[in-house]
Design an enzyme around this catalytic site. Structure first.
Site, short mmCIF file in Angstrom:
data_model
loop_
_atom_site.label_atom_id
_atom_site.label_comp_id
_atom_site.label_asym_id
_atom_site.label_seq_id
_atom_site.Cartn_x
_atom_site.Cartn_y
_atom_site.Cartn_z
N HIS A 1 -3.82 6.12 3.44
CA HIS A 1 -4.53 4.94 2.94
C HIS A 1 -3.97 3.65 3.52
O HIS A 1 -4.70 2.80 4.03
CB HIS A 1 -4.44 4.93 1.41
CG HIS A 1 -5.31 3.91 0.74
ND1 HIS A 1 -4.93 2.60 0.56
CD2 HIS A 1 -6.55 4.01 0.19
CE1 HIS A 1 -5.88 1.94 -0.08
NE2 HIS A 1 -6.88 2.78 -0.32
N SER B 1 -11.29 -0.83 -0.87
CA SER B 1 -10.01 -0.79 -0.15
C SER B 1 -10.19 -1.07 1.33
O SER B 1 -9.28 -1.58 1.99
CB SER B 1 -9.36 0.59 -0.31
OG SER B 1 -8.69 0.72 -1.53
N ASP C 1 0.84 -1.20 0.00
CA ASP C 1 0.00 0.00 0.00
C ASP C 1 0.87 1.25 0.00
O ASP C 1 1.99 1.22 -0.53
CB ASP C 1 -0.95 -0.03 1.21
CG ASP C 1 -2.29 0.64 0.90
OD1 ASP C 1 -2.31 1.87 0.84
OD2 ASP C 1 -3.30 -0.07 0.73
#
EC number: 3.4.21.-
Length: 775
Positions: free
Chosen positions: A218, A553, A143
């Site tokens: 994220h 996600s 990620d």
């Protein structure tokens, strides 16, 4: 030139910014050279063989070393290097090279979640406690990096690092290896592929960090959901209060940063060369689960295509016993948009929770309407309310469309709450409307729209509330009924449990699988809407380092957390067995027994193309009774059935392979689902079940056939005992339809007194094959 069905390595279209100059002055770009299964166990020897291949091509050791970007030497063999087109072609023509392809770029696709799914710590005898919360399991995450200071990475009470861990933490910009601990045990970064293309990337001016440290938040958010430690008393400004934790709160986290923030575009982008290197390192380091909330823009590529990078890396990981979990994409609700469709990947759709944020809207006639918002500011007392429209006696331009509010004069909206309508469900529409109204001096916005799942706070805690068209029309009729319409907006509340229903999110990408329609995707669904988890402290809308985010996600790491618990409980289960356990035990209703709907226009009952097997049920998945398992021979059968050539298969698996003639049917691939995209004549297919439950057990079949489809199973009873642990059965399918139809859905269940092992049936009749009907 090798066949287009040759097994290959992944990459994507390069944007042409690279200006590396080769001997002849031709432009060099990063290419991935895939060599299949590695031939040597010594990684240094593997890397040296890569350098020798480049040396032979480029003519000098120095040029070979400067050209090399990555050496893939743990899970498989290959390398990324800067090559001209002619150099790439010369390598591609070598017999030991499976394929060469240009680098490409991918994009990045909880206080309530775990209680909602039945994983409550309050129950002393459940999956969470039976596995010591996943303490011996390592979750690898590819990620955007990690924010190590977040409380979710505290290692309070966690034991020593698992003995099978071989990785470590790499220091870099604003990150030192000492920031790792017994929770965050690994942190590496991979940037060479990105830098080879984005040469203008300036580390001193960029907001990102050339280190494992997260810029966008994220990766930190994803890691929290999968395996974050307990952090009590968390909320977003009073909303969604509770304890944040991951699905496996004592599991270990290893972050592999392969996604980088581009300031000028305000996006994260992930080089396929870097993604592959991250996956290769994760295999070496000893992760048990790999979680990738990363996808590629539509149209997608089959796993036989060089650009399907995640599929290739995932194949090698699965053969090493590592379950690979991927997001299905955020291109819904349109059909055939699901990504990460390789049959060895566990692909995840997103649902809502049983939680909402009702926001009271009181009209001047005392009618109360409950909209949805994340408004935590002060109550907005009775204020003028307007819908911009021409009263019939004005030459001014008016527009009540949310996208066109800028057409209205400032005095139309100043000091008022503005009602507008839009056909879009995207958050950008709301944020744009808010911007127009704020600039005009307005005090709030009510957005009437199709139901969507993109709820977010508005900047500066500006009152912005969403309603559907029906309620929006009620408000409009009130405005038109009086000369002085007014409205009061109160702060949002948190509503949990009934009557809030579960829905497949509007944005969640849908099946059927456009690459190989006989492979059902997505596999499973999990909560991915308005998930509260950790982020970086510089993010807008964060509260003490926690933020709401939505997307597949967020759903994928939910499944990764469940996989970690199952891996802790069943160390000997293969990735396919774990996938089967999750799919065959899933809820087809919500946890309260209510039907699950799928957001879209119109909203409908969810089907397997929306949520695969259904909503994940962790407790049931721990004891599935039977599993549809897969091994190397099954994957070879699949590759033969879809047209891989034998040379490519042999290089991929590391041994000689001969496909049968006639080739096997893809319908016999032992998935926990049956999907027949082109039924015309009667077909018979085979499935095999492995007993992982009681030694002596008897299962009987229960069939819910799709409409107009006849399904017969032989035998109707399966017997398992100490000597019979695997039993096969045949499924005969025929159609009564006389026309080309859409898909109809049903199910096939094997049931004993304790277990219901259910797989979805998806069947489409095609009397006229390969026909597109637009009537």
């Amino acid at each position: 030139m090798k066949s287009c069905r040759t097994l290959i390595f992944v990459a994507i279209i390069l944007n042409g910014l690279s200006t590396f100059v080769a001997h002849a002055g031709a432009e060099s770009k990063v290419h991935i050279v895939y060599l299949g299964e590695k031939q040597h166990d010594d990684p240094e020897f593997v890397t040296e063989s890569h350098h020798r291949m480049l040396w032979s091509l480029l003519g000098s050791k120095e040029d070979a070393h400067s050209s090399m970007v990555h050496s893939y030497r743990h899970g498989f063999s290959g390398f990324a290097a800067k090559l001209t087109k002619s150099q790439a072609k010369k390598l591609a023509d070598l017999p030991e090279v499976v394929h060469v392809t240009p680098d490409s770029f991918y994009q990045l696709d909880t206080t309530r979640t775990w209680d909602y799914l039945g994983l409550s710590v309050a129950n002393p005898k459940n999956l969470l406690n039976d596995t010591n919360m996943g303490e011996e399991v390592i979750i690898g995450i590819v990620d955007s990096g990690v924010w190590p200071e977040s409380e979710v990475f505290n290692d309070n009470g966690i034991g020593p690092v698992p003995s099978h861990w071989k990785g470590g933490c790499v220091s870099g910009e604003n990150f030192t290896s000492s920031q790792c601990n017994k929770k965050l045990i690994g942190a590496k970064y991979f940037i060479n592929g990105f830098l080879a293309t984005h040469e203008s990337f300036n580390s001193t001016e960029s907001l990102d960090f050339i280190s494992p440290r997260d810029r966008s938040g994220h990766g930190t958010h994803v890691a929290t959901i999968a395996g974050g430690s307990y952090v009590p008393s968390i909320s977003y400004k009073g909303l969604a209060g509770g304890t944040v934790r991951g699905g496996a709160p004592r599991a270990r986290i290893a972050m592999y940063k392969a996604c980088w923030y581009l300031d000028r575009f305000d996006i994260n982008t992930c080089s396929s060369a870097d993604i592959l290197k991250a996956m290769d390192e994760a295999m070496h380091d000893g992760v048990d689960v790999l979680s990738l909330s990363i996808g590629y823009r539509f149209p997608y590529f089959p796993e036989t295509d060089v650009r399907a990078v995640i599929a290739t890396g995932a194949f090698h990981a699965v053969l090493k016993g590592i379950t690979v979990v991927c997001s299905g994409g955020n291109s819904g609700p349109a059909a055939q948009t699901v990504g990460n469709t390789a049959p060895w990947i566990l692909t995840v759709a997103a649902t809502t929770l049983d939680r909402s944020f009702p926001t009271p809207i009181t009209l001047g006639n005392n009618k109360l309407i409950l909209g949805q918002a994340m408004y935590t500011g002060p109550e907005l007392g009775f204020t003028s309310l307007v819908y911009p429209e021409n009263p019939g006696n004005s030459n001014e331009s008016f527009s009540g469309d949310c996208e066109l509010l800028f057409f209205n004069s400032n005095h139309t909206m100043a000091g008022k709450v503005v009602l507008c309508f839009t056909t879009s469900t995207r958050y950008i529409t709301v944020s744009s409307a808010v911007s127009y109204v704020k600039e005009a001096g307005g005090l709030g916005v009510i957005v009437a729209r199709n139901p969507g799942d993109n709820l977010s706070p508005c900047e500066d805690d500006f009152p912005c509330v969403a309603v559907d068209y029906e309620l929006g029309t009620d408000i409009l009729l009130y405005i038109r009924s009086t000369g002085l319409p007014v409205v009061k907006i109160q702060p949002s509340k948190t509503l949990v449990g009934q009557p809030v229903g579960t829905k497949v999110a509007d944005f969640s990408s849908r099946g059927p699988n456009s690459i190989e329609p006989a492979i059902l995707k997505p596999d499973i669904a999990a909560p991915g809407v308005s998930i509260l988890a950790a982020t970086t402290t510089n993010k807008t809308f964060n509260d003490r380092g926690f933020i709401f985010l939505s997307g597949t996600s967020m759903a994928a790491p939910t499944i990764s957390g469940v996989v970690a618990l199952l891996k802790a409980l069943h160390r000997d289960w293969s990735p396919a067995a774990i996938r089967s356990a999750i799919v065959t035990t899933a809820w087809r209703t919500d946890p309260f027994g209510e039907q699950i709907f799928a957001e879209g226009s119109p909203r409908k009952l969810a089907d397997p193309f929306d949520y695969g097997g259904g909503l994940v049920n962790p407790e049931k998945a721990a004891k599935p009774g039977l599993v549809y398992d897969l091994g190397l021979e099954d994957y070879v059968l699949y590759m033969c059935s879809v047209g891989y050539n034998e040379t490519s298969i042999s290089q991929l698996v590391g041994k000689g392979t001969v496909c049968s003639n006639p080739k096997p049917s893809v319908l016999d691939f032992n998935l926990p689902s049956i999907t027949i995209p082109n039924l015309k004549d009667e077909v018979t297919l085979t499935r095999t079940l492995t007993n992982v439950g009681q030694l002596e057990s008897v299962y009987k079949v229960v069939i819910e056939p799709p409409i107009g489809i006849q399904v017969t199973v032989t035998p109707e009873t399966l017997l398992f005992n100490s000597t019979t642990k695997r039993v096969s059965f045949k499924v005969k399918v025929s159609t009564t339809h006389k026309i080309n139809t859409g898909y109809f859905f049903g199910s096939l269940t094997w049931s004993d007194s304790l277990h219901n092992v259910t797989i979805p049936l998806s069947v489409r009749t095609q009397i006229l094959q390969n026909y597109y009907d637009e009537n």
